[in-house]
Write an enzyme that holds these catalytic residues in place. Structure first.
Site, PDB file in Angstrom:
ATOM      1  N   PRO A 283     -42.796  17.573 -33.508  1.00 59.44           N
ATOM      2  CA  PRO A 283     -41.769  16.577 -33.210  1.00 59.44           C
ATOM      3  C   PRO A 283     -41.377  16.610 -31.736  1.00 59.44           C
ATOM      4  O   PRO A 283     -41.707  17.555 -31.014  1.00 59.44           O
ATOM      5  CB  PRO A 283     -40.594  17.045 -34.067  1.00 59.44           C
TER       6      PRO A 283
ATOM      7  N   LYS B 148     -34.971  22.747 -43.250  1.00 59.14           N
ATOM      8  CA  LYS B 148     -34.945  23.970 -42.423  1.00 59.14           C
ATOM      9  C   LYS B 148     -34.263  25.111 -43.174  1.00 59.14           C
ATOM     10  O   LYS B 148     -33.266  25.692 -42.726  1.00 59.14           O
ATOM     11  CB  LYS B 148     -34.266  23.703 -41.087  1.00 59.14           C
TER      12      LYS B 148
ATOM     13  N   VAL C 259     -41.602  13.547 -29.848  1.00 63.05           N
ATOM     14  CA  VAL C 259     -42.299  12.427 -29.204  1.00 63.05           C
ATOM     15  C   VAL C 259     -41.338  11.243 -29.040  1.00 63.05           C
ATOM     16  O   VAL C 259     -40.578  10.936 -29.946  1.00 63.05           O
ATOM     17  CB  VAL C 259     -43.517  12.002 -30.058  1.00 63.05           C
TER      18      VAL C 259
ATOM     19  N   GLY D  30     -41.372  13.727 -25.305  1.00 62.66           N
ATOM     20  CA  GLY D  30     -42.768  14.151 -25.485  1.00 62.66           C
ATOM     21  C   GLY D  30     -43.711  12.973 -25.681  1.00 62.66           C
ATOM     22  O   GLY D  30     -43.276  11.862 -26.011  1.00 62.66           O
TER      23      GLY D  30
ATOM     24  N   ALA E 216     -33.088  28.471 -44.655  1.00 62.36           N
ATOM     25  CA  ALA E 216     -32.916  29.736 -43.925  1.00 62.36           C
ATOM     26  C   ALA E 216     -31.896  30.612 -44.653  1.00 62.36           C
ATOM     27  O   ALA E 216     -30.742  30.726 -44.238  1.00 62.36           O
ATOM     28  CB  ALA E 216     -32.456  29.458 -42.504  1.00 62.36           C
ATOM     29  N   ASP E 217     -32.331  31.248 -45.736  1.00 66.02           N
ATOM     30  CA  ASP E 217     -31.363  32.041 -46.510  1.00 66.02           C
ATOM     31  C   ASP E 217     -32.039  33.270 -47.105  1.00 66.02           C
ATOM     32  O   ASP E 217     -33.203  33.550 -46.810  1.00 66.02           O
ATOM     33  CB  ASP E 217     -30.741  31.146 -47.602  1.00 66.02           C
ATOM     34  N   ILE E 218     -31.310  34.001 -47.936  1.00 62.74           N
ATOM     35  CA  ILE E 218     -31.909  35.147 -48.625  1.00 62.74           C
ATOM     36  C   ILE E 218     -32.920  34.614 -49.641  1.00 62.74           C
ATOM     37  O   ILE E 218     -32.845  33.433 -50.049  1.00 62.74           O
ATOM     38  CB  ILE E 218     -30.843  36.010 -49.333  1.00 62.74           C
ATOM     39  N   PRO E 219     -33.868  35.456 -50.056  1.00 66.89           N
ATOM     40  CA  PRO E 219     -34.916  34.952 -50.953  1.00 66.89           C
ATOM     41  C   PRO E 219     -34.378  34.240 -52.201  1.00 66.89           C
ATOM     42  O   PRO E 219     -34.892  33.172 -52.563  1.00 66.89           O
ATOM     43  CB  PRO E 219     -35.688  36.225 -51.313  1.00 66.89           C
TER      44      PRO E 219
ATOM     45  N   ASP F 128     -37.185  18.007 -44.746  1.00 66.97           N
ATOM     46  CA  ASP F 128     -36.840  18.837 -43.578  1.00 66.97           C
ATOM     47  C   ASP F 128     -35.441  19.399 -43.789  1.00 66.97           C
ATOM     48  O   ASP F 128     -34.467  18.882 -43.256  1.00 66.97           O
ATOM     49  CB  ASP F 128     -36.915  17.978 -42.307  1.00 66.97           C
TER      50      ASP F 128
END
Ligand code: NUP
Length: 219
Positions: free
Chosen positions: A170, A62, A172, A177, A64-67, A60
């Site tokens: 996620p 996450k 819980v 949750g 999140a960047d340029i290719p 995990d």
């Protein structure tokens, strides 16, 4: 990921021995272990492969960047032994396409975050979550991440992506949750962290949540 208990452990501990011990204990009761920055920054990336020898690992990060940067990150994560990687969708189709391409080379899976489970997700993410679910579906990723804290949003996202890709959910336990509600709303797997790894007996806690999921499916 093989669908058995439909439970994923989020192993956000920072001690290597504790991480390996809990992984060994819950083996058989979880379908995957999700690890992220807390454990990998604390112990090094070799922990990915060590845990993956016991239970499939979802990294995990996450992403999140340029290719190009995404590609470099994906190669590191999959070379370290991760079976799947969570990436953000807001960076757009070219970044996501690159992640999917690298995952395919390694026989690994990509999961795309849609709307996060915490209250702050309402500030920005919820407004574009449905577009990101559509983007994920178009890119034919393995699945999306959607909030167990808002089962109605799991249901909405399921209506957008159909049944071809999975929902991992996620939020819980400590975030409020319920595993049963998330599964009934259309989640394929629930992700549980603190309610398992902070329990006196993590194996027992995992078994109890796995039973709650099974009962919800059997109803
Ligand atoms: O929307 C998200 N919510 C969330 O909690 C997306 C996530 N990836 N997570 C992660 O799931 C979070 O970073 C943590 O690793 C886990 C939930 O842990 P807990 O709240 O059950 O302890």
């Amino acid at each position: 990921m093989i669908k058995d208990t439909r439970l994923i452990l989020a192993l956000d501990v920072t001690d290597r021995h504790q991480a390996l011990k809990i992984s060994q204990d819950v083996k058989g009761y979880v379908d995957a272990i999700k690890i992220g920055y807390p454990l990998v920054l604390a112990t090094g990336k070799d922990i990915i492969g060590e845990i993956a020898e016991m239970v499939p690992v979802i990294a995990d990060f996450k992403v999140a960047d340029i290719p190009n940067t995404d590609r470099l990150i994906c190669e590191q994560v999959f070379s370290a032994g991760a079976n799947a990687l969570i990436v953000h969708g807001f960076t757009g189709s070219d970044s996501l396409k690159t992640c999917v391409e690298v995952a395919e080379v390694h026989g690994a899976d990509i999961y795309v975050v849609t709307e996060m489970s915490h209250p702050g997700a309402l500030d920005f993410m919820q407004k574009v979550a449905e577009d990101m679910a559509q983007l994920a579906s178009n890119a034919k990723v393995a699945g999306v991440v959607a909030p167990a804290t808002r089962p109605e949003r799991v249901q909405k996202i399921r209506s957008i992506i159909g049944n071809d890709i999975a929902i991992i959910s996620p939020g819980v336990g400590v975030q409020g949750g319920s595993a049963a509600d998330a599964i009934k709303a259309g989640a394929d797997w629930v992700i549980v962290g603190r309610s398992i790894y902070l329990a006196d007996d993590p194996k027992k806690a995992a078994m109890e949540i796995a039973k709650e999921i099974k009962d919800a499916i059997d109803q």
